[in-house]
Design a protein around this motif. Structure first.
Motif, short mmCIF file in Angstrom:
data_model
loop_
_atom_site.label_atom_id
_atom_site.label_comp_id
_atom_site.label_asym_id
_atom_site.label_seq_id
_atom_site.Cartn_x
_atom_site.Cartn_y
_atom_site.Cartn_z
N ILE A 113 0.85 -1.26 0.21
CA ILE A 113 0.07 -0.10 0.00
C ILE A 113 0.88 1.34 -0.06
N PHE A 114 1.85 1.37 0.84
CA PHE A 114 2.85 2.45 0.81
C PHE A 114 3.45 2.56 -0.63
N PHE A 115 3.75 1.56 -1.25
CA PHE A 115 4.42 1.79 -2.44
C PHE A 115 3.33 2.22 -3.67
N GLY A 116 2.21 1.78 -3.48
CA GLY A 116 1.04 1.98 -4.28
C GLY A 116 0.48 3.17 -4.16
N CYS B 267 5.40 4.78 -5.55
CA CYS B 267 5.92 4.13 -6.44
C CYS B 267 7.10 4.50 -7.00
N ALA B 268 7.24 5.76 -7.38
CA ALA B 268 8.58 6.29 -7.68
C ALA B 268 9.83 5.79 -7.12
N ILE C 12 4.12 5.39 -11.30
CA ILE C 12 5.39 5.07 -12.02
C ILE C 12 5.68 3.69 -11.69
N TYR C 13 6.09 3.14 -12.78
CA TYR C 13 6.63 1.63 -12.74
C TYR C 13 7.64 1.45 -13.71
N ASP D 38 5.59 -3.50 -10.52
CA ASP D 38 5.35 -2.33 -9.52
C ASP D 38 4.80 -3.05 -8.47
N TYR D 39 4.07 -2.11 -7.40
CA TYR D 39 3.83 -2.76 -6.26
C TYR D 39 3.03 -3.89 -6.23
N HIS D 40 2.30 -4.31 -7.34
CA HIS D 40 1.52 -5.53 -7.57
C HIS D 40 2.45 -6.62 -7.81
#
Length: 154
Positions: free
Chosen positions: A22-25, A29-30, A61-62, A71-73
């Motif tokens: 959740i933090f990176f989403g 993300c950058a 960003i991914y 990405d975070y997923h």
């Protein structure tokens, strides 16, 4: 699409306490993409940015090699990631639209990120770069990328 409770992104303690995904989403993300590109676990990846139209939220960003993305997923087909992101935001904001651009700036440089209305690494409660590196180390990148590649329809 996970929606944060109002005010969490503006509260440094609550934001930092979010689970990694959740933090990176939601704002980090950058940093995750920058950490990936700093020491790429796979060759041929570069950053891309989903840039919402004027007046809309939904920047993301991914990293991608043009076929699969991370990405975070985790890893997924690039087109599926972009479509998923767009569907989520369009369901919340009528008329939502975006462009996808290649990242041409340092994703770990605060000044560069601030110029684009994103937080830099030194603007979080703690340094998010080591957190991103730990997140990346937990992944078997070769296996996950191969699995994502199998989902790509051409």
């Amino acid at each position: 699409m996970y929606v944060l409770k109002h005010g969490i992104k503006k509260n440094p303690e609550k934001r930092w306490a979010l689970p990694d995904r959740i933090f990176f989403g939601h704002g980090g993300c950058a940093i995750l993409a920058g950490a990936f590109l700093e020491h790429p676990p796979l060759e041929g990846f570069y950053g891309e940015r989903i840039l919402p139209g004027e007046g809309f939220s939904g920047n993301h960003i991914y990293v991608t090699n043009g076929v699969i993305a991370f990405d975070y997923h985790g890893y997924s087909a690039r087109e599926r990631l972009v479509e998923h992101h767009g569907r989520g935001w369009a369901s919340r904001s009528a008329g939502w639209h975006c462009v996808v651009t290649r990242v041409d700036f340092d994703l770990l440089d605060t000044a560069e990120l601030n110029r684009r209305k994103m937080l830099g690494p030194d603007q979080y409660l703690h340094d998010p770069v080591p957190r991103a590196r730990r997140f990346l180390r937990r992944i078997d990148h070769a296996e996950a990328a191969a699995r994502a590649l199998r989902t790509v329809t051409r």
